[in-house]
Design a protein around this motif. Structure first.
Motif, PDB file in Angstrom:
ATOM      1  N   ALA A   1       0.923  -1.155   0.144  1.00  0.00           N
ATOM      2  CA  ALA A   1      -0.131  -0.013  -0.076  1.00  0.00           C
ATOM      3  C   ALA A   1       0.943   1.247  -0.047  1.00  0.00           C
ATOM      4  CB  ALA A   1      -0.881   0.137   1.083  1.00  0.00           C
ATOM      5  N   LEU A   2       0.412   2.366  -0.816  1.00  0.00           N
ATOM      6  CA  LEU A   2       1.539   3.388  -0.846  1.00  0.00           C
ATOM      7  C   LEU A   2       0.418   4.394  -0.964  1.00  0.00           C
ATOM      8  CD1 LEU A   2       4.145   4.992  -1.260  1.00  0.00           C
ATOM      9  CD2 LEU A   2       3.713   4.504  -3.977  1.00  0.00           C
ATOM     10  N   ARG A   3       0.714   5.622  -0.262  1.00  0.00           N
ATOM     11  CA  ARG A   3      -0.231   6.866  -0.057  1.00  0.00           C
ATOM     12  C   ARG A   3       0.532   8.099  -0.098  1.00  0.00           C
ATOM     13  NH1 ARG A   3      -4.863   8.015   4.464  1.00  0.00           N
ATOM     14  NH2 ARG A   3      -5.814   6.202   3.250  1.00  0.00           N
ATOM     15  N   LEU A   4       0.253   8.977  -1.123  1.00  0.00           N
ATOM     16  CA  LEU A   4       0.647  10.239  -1.331  1.00  0.00           C
ATOM     17  C   LEU A   4      -0.497  11.301  -0.881  1.00  0.00           C
ATOM     18  CD1 LEU A   4       2.414   9.800  -4.771  1.00  0.00           C
ATOM     19  CD2 LEU A   4       3.502   9.396  -2.554  1.00  0.00           C
ATOM     20  N   ARG A   5       0.021  12.318   0.087  1.00  0.00           N
ATOM     21  CA  ARG A   5      -0.863  13.205   0.409  1.00  0.00           C
ATOM     22  C   ARG A   5      -0.286  14.692   0.363  1.00  0.00           C
ATOM     23  NH1 ARG A   5      -0.334  15.879   5.238  1.00  0.00           N
ATOM     24  NH2 ARG A   5       1.328  15.041   6.618  1.00  0.00           N
ATOM     25  N   ALA A   6      -1.369  15.631   0.137  1.00  0.00           N
ATOM     26  CA  ALA A   6      -0.958  17.109   0.207  1.00  0.00           C
ATOM     27  C   ALA A   6      -2.092  17.796   0.905  1.00  0.00           C
ATOM     28  CB  ALA A   6      -0.869  17.559  -1.099  1.00  0.00           C
ATOM     29  N   GLY A   7      -1.856  18.786   1.705  1.00  0.00           N
ATOM     30  CA  GLY A   7      -2.690  19.504   2.524  1.00  0.00           C
ATOM     31  C   GLY A   7      -2.161  20.735   3.175  1.00  0.00           C
TER      32      GLY A   7
END
Length: 351
Positions: free
Chosen positions: A149-155
């Motif tokens: 599982a790979l997650r990229l986030r921006a906020g």
């Protein structure tokens, strides 16, 4: 194990998300009450001349949590809320009320990709470390199978420290989290986050320079690390994290290394032993650190810590617990030290 039934938090989530043709709901409630003895309730630092600690006090704490998950045909909604209260007998200035919540919604795009939104908030009132910490982000997730599982986030994030407004900051953040499960027992994770933090105060110029001021204070906050987890007869976890806060304000840059380990073990007579320890090392390239002491997580009160908890069920839903924790920190250059022990006894109820 929590029974499948919706709680208040999930009901609110449903109203926000709108009606769905079908859903599966899971929810859980938990409450813990403890009587405690705190050897440094005033959170004082000491040196060789003031080694005696007069901060011994008794306290009562109550922690409650509610969490739930709603699974639809192609989407999922997950929420959690926690409320904690701590009341001291003598050091009433250290009485605290802490609330924390998180909400995440995700949508599957085919069999491997997904997108979503997440938000979190924490508010601490009372004591000498009152703050509010808010954040929200959008993410993209890639999960081709159960192993990867790979997650990229921006906020963005906003932090407000009430005792000293000069420590308030806000700005964008990006992050990545990857998990790989070798088998049912072994898994590893890699994580990294970076944030640009803007402050409302002027940056301090480096002594000896002719520049009056570098302008507004701006920091770059980097966190990177890895963890390993084992789930078998004994549950084990080991995490290394590197943190770097680089500032254009003289004296505010700090580098940290931290190693944390935890273990869970089943003992005879239906008892469970949980242990956690951490070692930290901090350096200040400018030789000083001028920012106020800010503790974002209540349990993370020192560079070095160790805690133990022994639990045994007394009924199907209630566990009796005894606990002990030690936190310590030594500030560089001035020789000040911080040491605190907490002994606790109480009960945990689960729905």
């Amino acid at each position: 194990m929590a029974r499948s039934r919706p709680h208040l938090l999930l009901a609110l989530c449903v109203l926000a998300a709108g009606p769905a043709p079908a859903a599966e709901w899971e929810g859980a409630l938990k409450a813990t009450s403890r009587m405690m003895v705190d050897t440094n309730a005033s959170r004082d630092f000491s040196d060789a001349a003031t080694a005696a600690n007069n901060g011994l006090d008794g306290a009562f704490s109550l922690l409650g949590s509610a969490e739930g998950r709603g699974t639809f045909e192609r989407s999922q909604l997950v929420g959690r809320y926690e409320l904690g209260v701590r009341k001291y007998l003598g050091f009433t200035d250290e009485d605290t009320l802490v609330q924390a919540g998180a909400l995440e919604g995700s949508l599957a795009l085919g069999a491997e990709f997904g997108v979503g939104l997440e938000g979190h908030a924490k508010d601490r009132r009372g004591g000498s470390r009152a703050y509010s910490d808010l954040g929200t982000s959008a993410f993209v997730e890639y999960a081709p199978d159960v192993r990867l599982a790979l997650r990229l986030r921006a906020g963005a994030r906003r932090f407000v420290y009430r005792p000293d407004a000069t420590a308030n900051f806000g700005g964008p953040e990006v992050g990545v989290l990857g998990r790989y499960r070798f088998d049912r027992r072994h898994s590893v994770s890699l994580f990294g986050d970076w944030g640009s933090r803007g402050y409302g105060t002027q940056a301090r110029p480096r002594p000896g320079t002719t520049v009056a001021s570098p302008g507004r204070r701006e920091d770059g906050a980097l966190t990177a690390g890895a963890s390993y987890n084992y789930r078998g007869p004994v549950a084990l976890g080991l995490t290394y994290a590197y943190q770097e806060s680089s500032s254009n304000s003289f004296g505010e840059t700090v580098l940290r290394h931290r190693v944390t380990g935890n273990a869970g073990l089943r003992l005879p007579w239906r008892m469970t032993l949980l242990a956690q320890g951490s070692l930290g090392f901090s350096t200040y390239p400018d030789g000083i650190f001028l920012s106020p002491e800010i503790i974002l997580v209540e349990e993370d009160e020192g560079q070095n810590s160790v805690s133990l908890k022994l639990a045994r069920p007394v009924t199907e839903k209630v566990d009796a617990e005894v606990s002990w924790g030690l936190w310590s920190t030594r500030l560089p250059r001035n020789g000040l030290t911080y040491t605190r022990q907490v002994f606790g006894m109480g009960f945990t109820w689960r729905d």
